[in-house]
Design a protein around this motif. Structure first.
Motif, PDB file in Angstrom:
ATOM      1  N   VAL A  96       0.846  -1.194   0.000  1.00  0.00           N
ATOM      2  CA  VAL A  96       0.000   0.000   0.000  1.00  0.00           C
ATOM      3  C   VAL A  96       0.880   1.241   0.000  1.00  0.00           C
TER       4      VAL A  96
ATOM      5  N   SER B 265      -9.831  -3.864  -0.943  1.00  0.00           N
ATOM      6  CA  SER B 265     -10.758  -2.977  -0.236  1.00  0.00           C
ATOM      7  C   SER B 265     -12.208  -3.275  -0.607  1.00  0.00           C
TER       8      SER B 265
ATOM      9  N   GLU C 109     -10.376  -0.793   4.120  1.00  0.00           N
ATOM     10  CA  GLU C 109      -9.921   0.551   3.754  1.00  0.00           C
ATOM     11  C   GLU C 109     -10.112   1.531   4.907  1.00  0.00           C
TER      12      GLU C 109
ATOM     13  N   TYR D  70      -7.388   0.853   7.402  1.00  0.00           N
ATOM     14  CA  TYR D  70      -6.123   1.344   6.844  1.00  0.00           C
ATOM     15  C   TYR D  70      -6.000   2.855   7.076  1.00  0.00           C
TER      16      TYR D  70
ATOM     17  N   ASN E 299      -0.922  -5.265   5.173  1.00  0.00           N
ATOM     18  CA  ASN E 299      -0.755  -4.076   4.342  1.00  0.00           C
ATOM     19  C   ASN E 299       0.664  -3.541   4.537  1.00  0.00           C
TER      20      ASN E 299
ATOM     21  N   MET F 249      -6.669   3.587  -1.516  1.00  0.00           N
ATOM     22  CA  MET F 249      -6.646   2.246  -2.109  1.00  0.00           C
ATOM     23  C   MET F 249      -7.438   2.321  -3.416  1.00  0.00           C
TER      24      MET F 249
ATOM     25  N   ALA G 112      -4.737  -3.430  -4.156  1.00  0.00           N
ATOM     26  CA  ALA G 112      -5.225  -2.726  -2.961  1.00  0.00           C
ATOM     27  C   ALA G 112      -6.711  -2.389  -3.117  1.00  0.00           C
TER      28      ALA G 112
END
Length: 153
Positions: free
Chosen positions: A20, A35, A42, A45, A82, A26, A31
């Protein structure tokens, strides 16, 4: 390392690695696919990035995400790792940082759930990140000699 013909998004257990950026987006590549497949990924993240920013601000440290790795639990037995291996987003030049990838792999060794296989997308960090697969795969081999590369055609 072993290469299999498998769509990572269809795996039911293991630790699914992907790279990432540090921008909280994303928006493309695997990625984006992750997501969409894993609700909450996401958002988690972005929350991880926010927490890291707050910690750096509180401790008057430089905010630095490159080289970190955020482990997201999808459910028992299935995780998404990630890897913050690229700072920015651009296809003009290489964004993948091999040093950051090594740092992230060093850091995650202590928190990986035991007994689960590790999976990596074929050419991780080499598509939108612009990395060189020979270099990246050598790093993977060093840290995850039993890892499994998923090549989906």
């Amino acid at each position: 390392m072993k290469i299999i013909q498998q769509d990572m998004l269809e795996l039911r257990s293991g630790i699914l690695f992907h790279q990432v950026n540090c921008q909280g987006i994303m928006g493309g590549g695997i990625a984006k696919a992750f997501s969409l497949k894993f609700p909450g990924l996401e958002k988690a993240y972005r929350e991880f990035i926010s927490i890291e920013m707050e910690v750096a601000y509180d401790e008057t440290e430089t905010f630095h995400l490159l080289g970190k790795c955020f482990l997201f639990k999808v459910r028992d037995g299935l995780f998404v790792a990630n890897v913050f291996g690229q700072d920015n987003i651009s296809t003009i030049r290489r964004q993948t940082s091999y040093d950051a990838t090594v740092e992230a792999f060093d850091a995650i060794q202590d928190i990986l759930p035991a007994g689960l296989p590790t999976y990596f997308p074929h050419k991780m960090g080499c598509g939108l990140g612009g990395g060189d697969w020979e270099i990246y795969s050598a790093i993977l081999e060093r840290y995850f000699p039993d890892g499994i590369i998923c090549q989906y055609t």
